[in-house]
Structure formats: structure tokens, C-alpha cells
Design a protein around this motif. Structure first.
Motif, PDB file in Angstrom:
ATOM      1  N   LEU A 138       0.747  -1.290   0.096  1.00 44.19           N
ATOM      2  CA  LEU A 138       0.008  -0.089  -0.149  1.00 44.19           C
ATOM      3  C   LEU A 138       0.905   1.388  -0.023  1.00 44.19           C
ATOM      4  CD1 LEU A 138      -2.775   1.144   0.183  1.00 44.19           C
ATOM      5  CD2 LEU A 138      -2.701   1.175   2.665  1.00 44.19           C
ATOM      6  N   ARG A 139       1.930   1.095   0.846  1.00 41.42           N
ATOM      7  CA  ARG A 139       2.912   2.443   0.569  1.00 41.42           C
ATOM      8  C   ARG A 139       3.174   2.687  -0.536  1.00 41.42           C
ATOM      9  NH1 ARG A 139       5.557   3.696   5.735  1.00 41.42           N
ATOM     10  NH2 ARG A 139       7.273   4.673   4.478  1.00 41.42           N
ATOM     11  N   TYR A 140       3.652   1.653  -1.536  1.00 42.48           N
ATOM     12  CA  TYR A 140       4.340   1.801  -2.853  1.00 42.48           C
ATOM     13  C   TYR A 140       3.094   2.372  -3.468  1.00 42.48           C
ATOM     14  CZ  TYR A 140       6.706   0.840  -7.178  1.00 42.48           C
ATOM     15  OH  TYR A 140       6.892   1.117  -8.394  1.00 42.48           O
ATOM     16  N   TYR A 141       1.898   1.867  -3.722  1.00 45.84           N
ATOM     17  CA  TYR A 141       0.592   2.188  -4.405  1.00 45.84           C
ATOM     18  C   TYR A 141       0.595   3.709  -4.134  1.00 45.84           C
ATOM     19  CZ  TYR A 141      -3.909   2.400  -6.452  1.00 45.84           C
ATOM     20  OH  TYR A 141      -4.904   2.734  -7.307  1.00 45.84           O
ATOM     21  N   LEU A 142       0.319   4.119  -2.959  1.00 43.99           N
ATOM     22  CA  LEU A 142      -0.068   5.399  -2.519  1.00 43.99           C
ATOM     23  C   LEU A 142       0.781   6.537  -2.947  1.00 43.99           C
ATOM     24  CD1 LEU A 142      -1.966   4.883   0.722  1.00 43.99           C
ATOM     25  CD2 LEU A 142      -3.137   5.231  -1.455  1.00 43.99           C
ATOM     26  N   THR A 143       2.235   6.159  -2.717  1.00 40.47           N
ATOM     27  CA  THR A 143       3.313   7.095  -3.094  1.00 40.47           C
ATOM     28  C   THR A 143       3.628   7.100  -4.421  1.00 40.47           C
ATOM     29  OG1 THR A 143       4.971   5.444  -2.503  1.00 40.47           O
ATOM     30  CG2 THR A 143       4.416   7.126  -0.763  1.00 40.47           C
ATOM     31  N   THR A 144       3.572   6.030  -5.192  1.00 39.21           N
ATOM     32  CA  THR A 144       3.950   5.979  -6.736  1.00 39.21           C
ATOM     33  C   THR A 144       2.812   6.173  -7.790  1.00 39.21           C
ATOM     34  OG1 THR A 144       4.215   3.752  -6.840  1.00 39.21           O
ATOM     35  CG2 THR A 144       6.140   4.872  -5.940  1.00 39.21           C
ATOM     36  N   THR A 145       1.395   6.425  -7.384  1.00 38.80           N
ATOM     37  CA  THR A 145       0.578   6.356  -8.328  1.00 38.80           C
ATOM     38  C   THR A 145       0.340   7.927  -8.261  1.00 38.80           C
ATOM     39  OG1 THR A 145      -0.215   4.337  -7.682  1.00 38.80           O
ATOM     40  CG2 THR A 145      -1.755   5.841  -8.908  1.00 38.80           C
ATOM     41  N   GLY A 146       0.851   8.568  -9.344  1.00 41.58           N
ATOM     42  CA  GLY A 146       0.556  10.075  -9.533  1.00 41.58           C
ATOM     43  C   GLY A 146       1.652  10.663  -8.692  1.00 41.58           C
ATOM     44  N   GLY A 147       1.577  12.083  -8.723  1.00 37.46           N
ATOM     45  CA  GLY A 147       2.436  12.957  -7.986  1.00 37.46           C
ATOM     46  C   GLY A 147       1.663  13.054  -6.740  1.00 37.46           C
ATOM     47  N   LEU A 148       2.017  13.814  -5.727  1.00 40.59           N
ATOM     48  CA  LEU A 148       1.785  13.872  -4.250  1.00 40.59           C
ATOM     49  C   LEU A 148       0.402  14.870  -4.538  1.00 40.59           C
ATOM     50  CD1 LEU A 148       4.477  15.022  -1.778  1.00 40.59           C
ATOM     51  CD2 LEU A 148       2.494  13.293  -1.407  1.00 40.59           C
ATOM     52  N   GLN A 149       0.267  15.772  -5.372  1.00 39.31           N
ATOM     53  CA  GLN A 149      -1.003  16.677  -5.307  1.00 39.31           C
ATOM     54  C   GLN A 149      -2.128  16.123  -6.202  1.00 39.31           C
ATOM     55  OE1 GLN A 149       0.997  20.373  -6.603  1.00 39.31           O
ATOM     56  NE2 GLN A 149      -0.558  20.271  -8.246  1.00 39.31           N
ATOM     57  N   GLN A 150      -2.001  15.229  -6.814  1.00 36.17           N
ATOM     58  CA  GLN A 150      -2.551  14.459  -7.748  1.00 36.17           C
ATOM     59  C   GLN A 150      -3.815  13.692  -7.083  1.00 36.17           C
ATOM     60  OE1 GLN A 150      -0.010  12.970 -10.413  1.00 36.17           O
ATOM     61  NE2 GLN A 150      -0.490  14.268 -11.982  1.00 36.17           N
ATOM     62  N   ASP A 151      -4.874  13.310  -7.547  1.00 36.97           N
ATOM     63  CA  ASP A 151      -5.964  12.589  -6.911  1.00 36.97           C
ATOM     64  C   ASP A 151      -5.546  11.169  -7.216  1.00 36.97           C
ATOM     65  OD1 ASP A 151      -7.281  14.764  -5.900  1.00 36.97           O
ATOM     66  OD2 ASP A 151      -8.946  14.715  -7.419  1.00 36.97           O
ATOM     67  N   VAL A 152      -5.759  10.325  -6.336  1.00 34.00           N
ATOM     68  CA  VAL A 152      -5.549   8.747  -6.895  1.00 34.00           C
ATOM     69  C   VAL A 152      -6.813   8.101  -6.667  1.00 34.00           C
ATOM     70  CG1 VAL A 152      -4.570   6.755  -5.847  1.00 34.00           C
ATOM     71  CG2 VAL A 152      -3.139   8.857  -5.968  1.00 34.00           C
ATOM     72  N   ASP A 153      -7.354   7.268  -7.706  1.00 32.75           N
ATOM     73  CA  ASP A 153      -8.405   6.635  -7.694  1.00 32.75           C
ATOM     74  C   ASP A 153      -8.086   5.067  -7.256  1.00 32.75           C
ATOM     75  OD1 ASP A 153     -11.161   5.826  -7.877  1.00 32.75           O
ATOM     76  OD2 ASP A 153     -10.637   4.975  -9.937  1.00 32.75           O
ATOM     77  N   PHE A 154      -8.347   4.809  -6.185  1.00 32.72           N
ATOM     78  CA  PHE A 154      -8.051   3.281  -5.634  1.00 32.72           C
ATOM     79  C   PHE A 154      -8.898   2.285  -6.267  1.00 32.72           C
ATOM     80  CE2 PHE A 154      -8.132  -0.502  -3.075  1.00 32.72           C
ATOM     81  CZ  PHE A 154      -6.804  -0.455  -2.881  1.00 32.72           C
ATOM     82  N   SER A 155      -8.767   1.315  -6.735  1.00 29.35           N
ATOM     83  CA  SER A 155      -9.430   0.085  -7.117  1.00 29.35           C
ATOM     84  C   SER A 155      -8.494  -1.213  -7.131  1.00 29.35           C
ATOM     85  CB  SER A 155     -10.047   0.171  -8.387  1.00 29.35           C
ATOM     86  OG  SER A 155      -8.838  -0.191  -9.430  1.00 29.35           O
ATOM     87  N   TRP A 156      -9.099  -2.407  -6.574  1.00 30.89           N
ATOM     88  CA  TRP A 156      -8.480  -3.531  -6.381  1.00 30.89           C
ATOM     89  C   TRP A 156      -7.770  -4.136  -7.586  1.00 30.89           C
ATOM     90  CZ3 TRP A 156      -6.652  -4.269  -1.773  1.00 30.89           C
ATOM     91  CH2 TRP A 156      -7.133  -4.072  -0.659  1.00 30.89           C
ATOM     92  N   ASP A 157      -8.341  -3.812  -8.571  1.00 35.35           N
ATOM     93  CA  ASP A 157      -7.724  -3.974  -9.828  1.00 35.35           C
ATOM     94  C   ASP A 157      -6.096  -3.266 -10.345  1.00 35.35           C
ATOM     95  OD1 ASP A 157      -9.291  -6.092 -11.093  1.00 35.35           O
ATOM     96  OD2 ASP A 157     -10.807  -4.565 -11.691  1.00 35.35           O
TER      97      ASP A 157
END
Length: 702
Positions: A361-380
Motif C-alpha cells: 500500500l505504501r508503494y501504491y499510494l506514494t508512486t501512483t501519480g504525484g503528491l498533489q494528484q488525486d488517486v483513484d483506488f481500485s483493487w484491479d
């Protein structure tokens, strides 16, 4: 503070926004705490003396409201959640050097001292203010006990913040059509005497502060509008009995506004750490009263508090200002906003109960887009990122390299690392340094993963399994290089995946904690011998994702029913046109296409994934009169897009221009060129849509 590149010779402190001690944590909360933890670790790998502090926000009306509903004392209620947070954060490898809370003696005394200084320096005055009053309950209502309409954008809002609309901070008495949360009845406004902080006197200072501020662009740009519109003085007190009493007026039925004592906890928590380890090791006053490096990682909804009120208060009380403010984007679930009341969330305890390692989860949340960008979580999406990058790239390289090294050499072959590989590792170290100074955790992760990808290509290209008999020296050189790359990837990834990096560190026979090393350790010779390695990452199977997605969809479906009722009510209320909508003359509309009669619902709009992009290249397509091939950076990746703008734009001038891209458009092939998205433009002249301000590449259009 300074703007010298990290590392500097001054102590640093990293903080994150304080969690309200009133409910379970979910991945939306964790994004900020994990991000701040990773940034603090990254600073330390650069050699920057750094501590990471935070604490629970014990005061404010959300805590008081929930405690009242449960019939318990607010202090007892908040302390129970505080203890849960203390237990939860380490489970995600979020390691605070100090985690306090705003109701403890240190913060209480320091808050009173700072407010007393503001008063003595002439920055506090009394004034009459209109406050919501509930005649049924015969009680004055603090901000969160009031709901109504935002006076700036018309959205439904809380008494202190337009949380569903323009995100503006609201002063007492500003909200329109006030309703008492306590009884549900209409509230009325009455005058009360309160304390005010002269924020308006700090407009010039704040403009200069923002000019120097590092971090994310949204943290610099949003406050400028508020300053340009004219700063309003800030009401420091509230009508309630839960909070820190205004100094010298303990008998009055007012307390300090929660946003006074909450950020002061950053200082208090640093002070508690300093008192625990000794000022010789780390002196909190060097940071907060001297010229230390202060970095705040916060949510986007509290930018105003951290870039207007907080620095003004620090300046007035003669404290050091933050060097950087990094504001994270929001987390959505399958394109829909998180809703704790409707259980539309991935809860922290739920994630752990599903058996996933926290570093994933740490890797997913920190490397999916830049810090200020919204992140859409899905299990896929989670599965794709874990399987593709951590399992397929990093884990695959680690395991195959170390296993070959163990079976053929029982460790690291006795030869020096090759010049080419050393240069490649040095380049990755440079990328990490640059990314940290750009406040880009994504860049830190990408540098490590690209190095692992290089390692995979290197071992595959040189095929050491064929060289062991044909050219043993060449085989040894290849594996020596690969072991060095594996060690370097572990060092570079440590801020983001600390547990997994430590496991690799131990597998190659290193002693101690990888967290105590600096980037230069990536180039130090690995131990000569080590044991047989194990695989550090496991693939997430499709049936597991299907199971988790089904659970999630059941929640989303339940929430959608509630949303549909709200959308219907909103649609009915919007049927009457406003005066402004009727000011256009018939002549103005002669050349416009008629509006479509058929409406779409909010859910259908949410299905559109529209992003801010930047055109990187633009060239005409041979044989097509109107079509151009564009490469568009949307933060996560660069998309190839075909657009009918060849005759309408000077293609040579387009690179570098921002645009708006419909990202989840089905791919199509035009003149033999695949188009993976659609650029949005207005009218027959294809006037390319863009953004008015400095929105980040990859930011979602809402």
C-alpha cells in the motif's frame, strides 16, 4: 529556513496533518501519513538530520459532537481514538519520532504562551461577531454544530468550512441559512464578543512567504487568490467548553479555535522529542526558533490553514516559517469520493485483515501519480501496480540475481563492480536526490524501479547461465554487477518499502538497519557470502481481486442509492434558472448549438476520467488532411492521441502547452495510428481547453 538543496547542515522536521481523534483511519488518511513518513525517510537517506512528528487532534466540534452522541466525556472519547492511532500507524511502517496529542500539558502550555505573545505584540483584539444560536437548545453553536449554505459558491457547507464546494475557511456568522446540527432546527444569529487575530496585517509578508515556499504548486497558488481578495481577520475563539481556554480567561465559556492549538502541536511534539533525546542530539528551538527546515505534508482541504493562518501566527509569535508545504490530492474509490458515514472506504484495519503487506500500500499510494494528484483506488489497479512493478520488476530481479549468485558463488563474486553499472547506479542516486528536492515521492520510487528494470535487462542480455562454462570471469562480472544493483535498489526503495528493503538487506548478508544508511551505501561492496534468498513479493491472483472487488462494489452500490436521492434533489432544485443565466441575449446564441434535452446523472459524469495533460510532441499524420499525432503526458504515463487539429493549429508551437484529455476513451485506430484518449476542444476552430491556474499534470477534472 533556506531554499538550499537538501541535505543542509540545519536540523529538519517533517509533520503531517493531525488526525481528528474521532473515528477509524482509512486509506485516504494514510496517504498523508505514509507520504510524510516516506519523505522524512528520504531526507534521512540524503544525510539530512530529520525528525518526523505529529499527534492526535483532540479538540474541535467533531470530537465534541461524537462524544456527546455517545454520552461520554470528550477527553475520554478522544484518548481512546488516540491510543488506536498509536497502535495503527506502526502497522503501516509509519514511524513517528514523537506522536503526541493536542490536549497534553506540553501543547496546552505552549498554545497559551503563543497566544499570549500574539496578544502582547498587539495582534489580538476583541470584536462583536454574529454567532449561530439554537433557541430550542438555548445554546450558542460552535462551527461544526452548524450547517448551511456557503456564501461564496452556494454549496452545502459546515459552519467553519465549505467542505463540499470551494474549500474556503468560513468565519462565524458567514454561513447562510444556518441549521443546528444538535436539533435540526433553523438557527438564528446573535452577537457575541470574541477574540480576533489581525491576519490582514500580514498580506505583504504572506506574499513573500509564498514566493519562497517549496512543496506542491497547489499549496502556493490557492492562497494567492485569498490574499488578492483581501485577507479577513481570524476569529480565535469559539463558544464551547471543550478545548484550550483562552489564557487569562479560564472562567469564560469560550475556548481557542481548534485551528489555533492544532498546528502548535507540530512544535509541541518536536519539543517532546527534543526533551526525550536531549538538546545536544536534537534541539527543537534550532528548528522552530532558529533557521531549521520545516516541511508540512497535509491534505488539500487544509491548505488555507497552513499557508495563511499558520505562517502569519508563526511570524507574529517570532517563530520560524515552513520551508515547504506539500498538499496531497484526494483518494477516490472506483471514481467515487470516500464517504466514512456510508462505509465507502478501504479501512486501515480492513486492509491489514485481508493479509496484505503494508509496503504494498505504501508503494501504491506514494508512486501512483504525484503528491498533489488525486488517486483513484481500485483493487484491479492495486493488483496491476503490485504485480507489474513490485513482483514483476523489483522482486523478479532481486530473486533471480541473488539466487544465481548464491548457487554459483555462495554470495558476491570477488571482483569489482563494472564502470558502466557503477555509473548507472550513480545516475539513479542522482535521480533520487533530485526527486526529494522536488518533493516527488513518485520520482524516488521510479528511480529505484527503473534501476531494477535495468538490472533485469542487464542479466537477460548477458545470460550469465551460459557464461559460467564458456567465460567464468565474464559470468562472475555480470553477477557481481547484479548483486550491487540489487543492493542499490533496496537502499533507494527504503523510504517507500522499508520492511521489504530491510528483508533484502538481510538476505545479502548486511548487518544493522538499512534505514540507518545513506544513499552512498548503494555503491558499497555487498558482503562476500550470504544465504539462499527467498522471494520477497507474492503475486496477487485474479480470483483474490475478484473477491475484494465484489465486496467493494457492494459498498459502492449501497452508497450509490443514497447518492441518487441527493442527485435527484439537486436536479429538482436546479430547474429554476438563475438571473445570471438569463442575461445572454438571443443574438449571443444564434451561432451556438442547441443544448441537448437529454440529461445525464452525476454517476454517468463520474464515469468520465478527464485529466490535465501536457503536449510533449505534435506532428501531422501522413495522408491525413486534418489529423495530427500527439504525445500527451498525463502524469501517470504519456499517451499517444490522434486529434483533428492539423489545419487549425501550428503544431510546432503545441509542445509544452497544457490540454484536457478524456483518458478512459476506448482506443481507436485512425490512419494506422492508435489513439488512446481524446483531446477536448471548443467549436469548429478546435480551441483547445486548458486550465486557468497551475493545475498539476494528471489532475482529474471534476
Amino acid at each position: 529556513m533556506t531554499n538550499d538543496d537538501f541535505p543542509t547542515d540545519r536540523p529538519a522536521v517533517v509533520t503531517c496533518g493531525l488526525p481528528y481523534a474521532n473515528g477509524d483511519l482509512h486509506i485516504g488518511h494514510l496517504r498523508g501519513y505514509i507520504g510524510a513518513d516516506a519523505f522524512a525517510r528520504a531526507l534521512e537517506t540524503l544525510g539530512q538530520q530529520t525528525v518526523y512528528v505529529s499527534g492526535s487532534d483532540m479538540h474541535g466540534t467533531p470530537v465534541a459532537v461524537n462524544a456527546e452522541e455517545q454520552g461520554v466525556d470528550p477527553a475520554e472519547f478522544a484518548l481512546e481514538w488516540h491510543r488506536q492511532y498509536e497502535e495503527t500507524f506502526p502497522k503501516f511502517n509509519v514511524e513517528f519520532d514523537n506522536y503526541g496529542h493536542t490536549h497534553d500539558e506540553t501543547n496546552t502550555e505552549l498554545t497559551r504562551d503563543i497566544v499570549r505573545t500574539l496578544d502582547e505584540n498587539g495582534y489580538v483584539y476583541e470584536d462583536e461577531v454574529v454567532v449561530a444560536y439554537d433557541p430550542t437548545a438555548d445554546d450558542y453553536l460552535p462551527d461544526r454544530y452548524v450547517e448551511g449554505t456557503c456564501p461564496y459558491c452556494g454549496a452545502k457547507a459546515r459552519g467553519d468550512e465549505c467542505d463540499e464546494g470551494c474549500q474556503r475557511h468560513l468565519e462565524p456568522g458567514e454561513i447562510e441559512n444556518p441549521t443546528s446540527v444538535r436539533t435540526g432546527n433553523p438557527a438564528e444569529y446573535r452577537e457575541r464578543t470574541h477574540k480576533f487575530f489581525r491576519v490582514s496585517e500580514f498580506a505583504d509578508y504572506l506574499t513573500e512567504f509564498l514566493d519562497d515556499l517549496e512543496g506542491t504548486s497547489n499549496a502556493r497558488n490557492q492562497p494567492r487568490q485569498w490574499i488578492e481578495e483581501g485577507l479577513q481577520d481570524w476569529c480565535l475563539t469559539r463558544d464551547m467548553d471543550w478545548g484550550i481556554d483562552y489564557p487569562g480567561e479560564e472562567d469564560e465559556e469560550i475556548v481557542l479555535y481548534v485551528w489555533v492549538d492544532a498546528p502548535i502541536e507540530y512544535i509541541s511534539s518536536t519539543k517532546q522529542y527534543s526533551e526525550r533525546v536531549g538538546a545536544e542530539e536534537y534541539d527543537w528551538e534550532d528548528v522552530w526558533r532558529g533557521d531549521g527546515e520545516i516541511v508540512h505534508v497535509i491534505g488539500r482541504d487544509i491548505i488555507q490553514h497552513h499557508t495563511v493562518f499558520w505562517p502569519a501566527m508563526l511570524e507574529a509569535a517570532e517563530y520560524n516559517a515552513p520551508r515547504g508545504v506539500a498538499a496531497t490530492g484526494f483518494i477516490t474509490i472506483n471514481g467515487k469520493g470516500l464517504s466514512t458515514s456510508r462505509n465507502r472506504a478501504i479501512w486501515a484495519k480492513e486492509y491489514l485483515e485481508e493479509g496484505f503487506h503494508p509496503d504494498l500500500l505504501r508503494y501504491y499510494l506514494t508512486t501512483t501519480g504525484g503528491l498533489q494528484q488525486d488517486v483513484d483506488f481500485s483493487w484491479d489497479a492495486f493488483q496491476e501496480k503490485v504485480n507489474g512493478e513490485l513482483v514483476g520488476t523489483v522482486g523478479n530481479f532481486w530473486y533471480r540475481s541473488l539466487l544465481f549468485a548464491y548457487r554459483n558463488y555462495e554470495g558476491t563474486p570477488e571482483t569489482d563492480v563494472s564502470a558502466d553499472v557503477q555509473e548507472r547506479i550513480e545516475g539513479a542516486i542522482g535521480e533520487v536526490r533530485e526527486s526529494v528536492n522536488d518533493y516527488s515521492l513518485r520520482g524516488v520510487g521510479q528511480a529505484a524501479v527503473r534501476l531494477a528494470q535495468f538490472g533485469n535487462e542487464y542479466i537477460q542480455r548477458n545470460e550469465p547461465w551460459k557464461l559460467t562454462d564458456e567465460d567464468p570471469e565474464a559470468a562472475a562480472q555480470v553477477i557481481r554487477d547484479c548483486v550491487q544493483i540489487a543492493k542499490a535498489v533496496a537502499v533507494l526503495l527504503e523510504p517507500i518499502t522499508p520492511d521489504k528493503s530491510q528483508a533484502l538487506w538481510e538476505q545479502i548478508g548486511e548487518d544493522g538497519e538499512i534505514a540507518d544508511t545513506h544513499l552512498e551505501a548503494a555503491l558499497e561492496t555487498p558482503p562476500q557470502t550470504f544465504a539462499e534468498p527467498g522471494e520477497l513479493f507474492a503475486k496477487i491472483e485474479d480470483d483474490r481481486v475478484d473477491e475484494l472487488t465484489e465486496k467493494l462494489e457492494e459498498r459502492v452500490e449501497a452508497a450509490t442509492d443514497d447518492d441518487a436521492d441527493e442527485d435527484q434533489a439537486k436536479t429538482e432544485s436546479d430547474d429554476t434558472p438563475s438571473d445570471e443565466s438569463e442575461t445572454m441575449t438571443d443574438a449571443d446564441t444564434d451561432d451556438l448549438e442547441p443544448l441537448l434535452e437529454e440529461r445525464i446523472g452525476f454517476e454517468e459524469f463520474q464515469d468520465l476520467d478527464i485529466r490535465v495533460g501536457r503536449i510533449e510532441t505534435a506532428e501531422g499524420i501522413d495522408g491525413a488532411d486534418d489529423l495530427a499525432r500527439l504525445e500527451v503526458d498525463i502524469g501517470f504515463e504519456t499517451r499517444q492521441v490522434v486529434a483533428g487539429i492539423k489545419q487549425l493549429h501550428d503544431l510546432e508551437k503545441l509542445p509544452g502547452e497544457k490540454c484536457i484529455l478524456l483518458a478512459n476513451m476506448e482506443p481507436a485506430e485512425l490512419f494506422g495510428v492508435e489513439s488512446n484518449g481524446m483531446i477536448l476542444a471548443a467549436g469548429e476552430q478546435a480551441d483547445l481547453l486548458t486550465t486557468h491556474d497551475d493545475a498539476a499534470i494528471g489532475e482529474k477534472i471534476r
